[in-house]
Design a protein around this motif. Structure first.
Motif, PDB file in Angstrom:
ATOM      1  N   GLY A  26      -3.592   6.490   5.263  1.00 53.56           N
ATOM      2  CA  GLY A  26      -4.052   7.873   5.360  1.00 53.56           C
ATOM      3  C   GLY A  26      -3.223   8.803   4.488  1.00 53.56           C
ATOM      4  N   ASP A  27      -3.904   9.751   3.852  1.00 52.77           N
ATOM      5  CA  ASP A  27      -3.215  10.828   3.139  1.00 52.77           C
ATOM      6  C   ASP A  27      -4.025  12.106   3.333  1.00 52.77           C
ATOM      7  OD1 ASP A  27      -5.345  10.660   1.318  1.00 52.77           O
ATOM      8  OD2 ASP A  27      -4.169   9.685  -0.251  1.00 52.77           O
ATOM      9  N   ALA A  28      -3.808  13.112   2.481  1.00 53.26           N
ATOM     10  CA  ALA A  28      -4.492  14.397   2.661  1.00 53.26           C
ATOM     11  C   ALA A  28      -6.013  14.270   2.525  1.00 53.26           C
ATOM     12  CB  ALA A  28      -3.957  15.414   1.655  1.00 53.26           C
ATOM     13  N   ASP A  29      -6.490  13.227   1.828  1.00 52.98           N
ATOM     14  CA  ASP A  29      -7.937  13.022   1.656  1.00 52.98           C
ATOM     15  C   ASP A  29      -8.592  12.391   2.879  1.00 52.98           C
ATOM     16  OD1 ASP A  29      -7.968  14.099  -0.872  1.00 52.98           O
ATOM     17  OD2 ASP A  29      -7.911  12.175  -1.913  1.00 52.98           O
ATOM     18  N   GLY A  30      -7.803  11.792   3.761  1.00 51.25           N
ATOM     19  CA  GLY A  30      -8.376  11.143   4.938  1.00 51.25           C
ATOM     20  C   GLY A  30      -7.859   9.730   5.108  1.00 51.25           C
ATOM     21  N   ILE A  31      -8.654   8.918   5.807  1.00 51.31           N
ATOM     22  CA  ILE A  31      -8.245   7.574   6.225  1.00 51.31           C
ATOM     23  C   ILE A  31      -9.142   6.533   5.571  1.00 51.31           C
ATOM     24  CG2 ILE A  31      -8.269   5.995   8.234  1.00 51.31           C
ATOM     25  CD1 ILE A  31      -6.028   7.843   8.574  1.00 51.31           C
TER      26      ILE A  31
ATOM     27  N   SER B 263       2.329  10.515  12.024  1.00 54.49           N
ATOM     28  CA  SER B 263       1.113  11.083  11.468  1.00 54.49           C
ATOM     29  C   SER B 263       0.026  11.082  12.538  1.00 54.49           C
ATOM     30  CB  SER B 263       0.719  10.183  10.300  1.00 54.49           C
ATOM     31  OG  SER B 263      -0.324  10.739   9.584  1.00 54.49           O
ATOM     32  N   CYS B 264      -0.823  12.102  12.534  1.00 56.02           N
ATOM     33  CA  CYS B 264      -1.921  12.124  13.496  1.00 56.02           C
ATOM     34  C   CYS B 264      -3.194  12.649  12.854  1.00 56.02           C
ATOM     35  CB  CYS B 264      -1.551  12.975  14.704  1.00 56.02           C
ATOM     36  SG  CYS B 264      -2.799  12.888  16.008  1.00 56.02           S
TER      37      CYS B 264
ATOM     38  N   PRO C  67      -6.360  15.016   8.945  1.00 56.15           N
ATOM     39  CA  PRO C  67      -4.924  14.989   9.265  1.00 56.15           C
ATOM     40  C   PRO C  67      -4.447  16.295   9.897  1.00 56.15           C
ATOM     41  CG  PRO C  67      -5.252  15.333   6.904  1.00 56.15           C
ATOM     42  CD  PRO C  67      -6.620  15.120   7.499  1.00 56.15           C
ATOM     43  N   PHE C  68      -3.480  16.189  10.808  1.00 60.88           N
ATOM     44  CA  PHE C  68      -2.901  17.371  11.441  1.00 60.88           C
ATOM     45  C   PHE C  68      -1.467  17.639  11.004  1.00 60.88           C
ATOM     46  CE2 PHE C  68      -6.742  17.166  13.720  1.00 60.88           C
ATOM     47  CZ  PHE C  68      -6.992  18.483  14.086  1.00 60.88           C
ATOM     48  N   ASN C  69      -0.964  16.837  10.071  1.00 60.46           N
ATOM     49  CA  ASN C  69       0.264  17.214   9.358  1.00 60.46           C
ATOM     50  C   ASN C  69       0.232  16.537   7.989  1.00 60.46           C
ATOM     51  OD1 ASN C  69       1.176  14.555   9.698  1.00 60.46           O
ATOM     52  ND2 ASN C  69       2.606  15.077  11.339  1.00 60.46           N
ATOM     53  N   LYS C  70       1.322  16.657   7.235  1.00 64.76           N
ATOM     54  CA  LYS C  70       1.306  16.153   5.863  1.00 64.76           C
ATOM     55  C   LYS C  70       2.007  14.797   5.719  1.00 64.76           C
ATOM     56  CE  LYS C  70       0.829  20.458   3.178  1.00 64.76           C
ATOM     57  NZ  LYS C  70      -0.433  20.707   3.813  1.00 64.76           N
ATOM     58  N   VAL C  71       2.246  14.115   6.830  1.00 65.44           N
ATOM     59  CA  VAL C  71       2.949  12.827   6.770  1.00 65.44           C
ATOM     60  C   VAL C  71       1.963  11.722   6.384  1.00 65.44           C
ATOM     61  CG1 VAL C  71       4.340  11.168   8.077  1.00 65.44           C
ATOM     62  CG2 VAL C  71       4.538  13.613   8.568  1.00 65.44           C
ATOM     63  N   PRO C  72       2.198  11.013   5.251  1.00 65.39           N
ATOM     64  CA  PRO C  72       1.289   9.921   4.886  1.00 65.39           C
ATOM     65  C   PRO C  72       1.326   8.827   5.955  1.00 65.39           C
ATOM     66  CG  PRO C  72       2.919  10.337   3.151  1.00 65.39           C
ATOM     67  CD  PRO C  72       3.346  11.123   4.347  1.00 65.39           C
ATOM     68  N   LEU C  73       0.221   8.128   6.099  1.00 63.04           N
ATOM     69  CA  LEU C  73       0.112   7.114   7.153  1.00 63.04           C
ATOM     70  C   LEU C  73      -0.099   5.733   6.551  1.00 63.04           C
ATOM     71  CD1 LEU C  73      -0.121   6.479  10.188  1.00 63.04           C
ATOM     72  CD2 LEU C  73      -2.551   7.025  10.040  1.00 63.04           C
TER      73      LEU C  73
ATOM     74  N   PHE D  64       0.815  -1.222   0.000  1.00 68.04           N
ATOM     75  CA  PHE D  64       0.000   0.000   0.000  1.00 68.04           C
ATOM     76  C   PHE D  64       0.849   1.273   0.000  1.00 68.04           C
ATOM     77  CE2 PHE D  64      -2.938  -3.212   1.464  1.00 68.04           C
ATOM     78  CZ  PHE D  64      -4.120  -2.859   0.829  1.00 68.04           C
ATOM     79  N   GLN D  65       2.175   1.109   0.099  1.00 65.98           N
ATOM     80  CA  GLN D  65       3.073   2.264   0.151  1.00 65.98           C
ATOM     81  C   GLN D  65       2.879   3.155  -1.083  1.00 65.98           C
ATOM     82  OE1 GLN D  65       5.567   1.968   2.904  1.00 65.98           O
ATOM     83  NE2 GLN D  65       5.445   4.187   2.656  1.00 65.98           N
TER      84      GLN D  65
END
Length: 225
Positions: free
Chosen positions: A168-173, A130-131, A47-53, A23-24
């Motif tokens: 998770g990315d900028a669109d959500g989880i 990521s959070c 998301p509260f930062n831009k780190v992908p999860l 999934f990376q």
């Protein structure tokens, strides 16, 4: 002594690391399109930062505004896990910078909290943790319990089982059930490649709209001059 509501399930089956790593770099949107568009967490959990999860779900359910079992979950989770918290709605921060840093040091990939957090600047400055949460509040938590670790939890209208894959990315989880994960990852990779090809074609001015005309025609849309 009845301990339903205050217990820890220790055995969690996690998918193989090779399956998780498929999934990376895959966008949440591509994965969602291969899951009937039914598996994303609601948009209030953001998301509260831009780190992908990316990681495996380590689940915890806490009493509203109480983080005793969240602390225990950080102690028990393994590197590569994502701690998923069912926070029961109280507007009280369930974690802040110290808990995030403790988890990060352990190799935990991030937190996804159906609830609130604090120390916004700390999370903004993290580059490998990521959070996601509902919002921010300065009001801290209590530490009385009860809570449960390692059972199913609710997360923004989705059910998360321990060991499910969280992306998770900028669109959500999105929540990927572990038993279906490999097939979904491979299908999503194909779709992602196809979309990249389309984008390249669009950039060269080759936009194909046949599907749109076919859809309107087959659904009986009348065109009036």
């Amino acid at each position: 002594h009845m301990s339903v509501g205050f217990r820890i399930f220790q055995s969690i089956t996690r998918p193989a690391k090779e399956i998780v790593s498929l999934f990376q770099g895959l966008p949440v949107a591509n994965i969602a399109d291969n899951m009937g568009r039914l598996y994303c967490v609601e948009s209030e959990i953001r998301p509260f930062n831009k780190v992908p999860l990316l990681g495996t779900a380590f689940t915890v359910k806490v009493a509203g505004g109480d983080n005793l079992m969240f602390h225990k979950a950080i102690e028990l989770a393994q590197p590569g896990d994502v701690i998923v918290v069912n926070g029961f709605g109280a507007e009280r921060a369930l974690c802040g910078g110290l808990m995030m840093e403790t988890a990060r040091q352990k190799g935990i990939r991030g937190f996804v909290i159906d609830g609130y957090i604090r120390d916004n600047d700390d999370i903004l400055n993290m580059t490998d943790f990521s959070c996601y949460a509902r919002g921010l509040t300065g009001n801290g938590p209590y530490k009385n319990g009860p809570g449960e670790i390692g059972g199913p939890v609710a997360l923004g209208k989705q059910v998360v089982m321990p060991g499910d894959i969280i992306v998770g990315d900028a669109d959500g989880i999105i929540v990927v059930p572990k038993d279906d994960a490999e097939r979904i990852a491979l299908e999503s990779r194909k779709l992602h490649s196809l979309e990249q090809e389309k984008l390249a074609a669009y950039a060269n001015g080759n936009v194909n709209r046949e599907w749109l005309y076919d859809a309107l025609k087959s659904k009986g849309c009348e065109i009036i001059d």
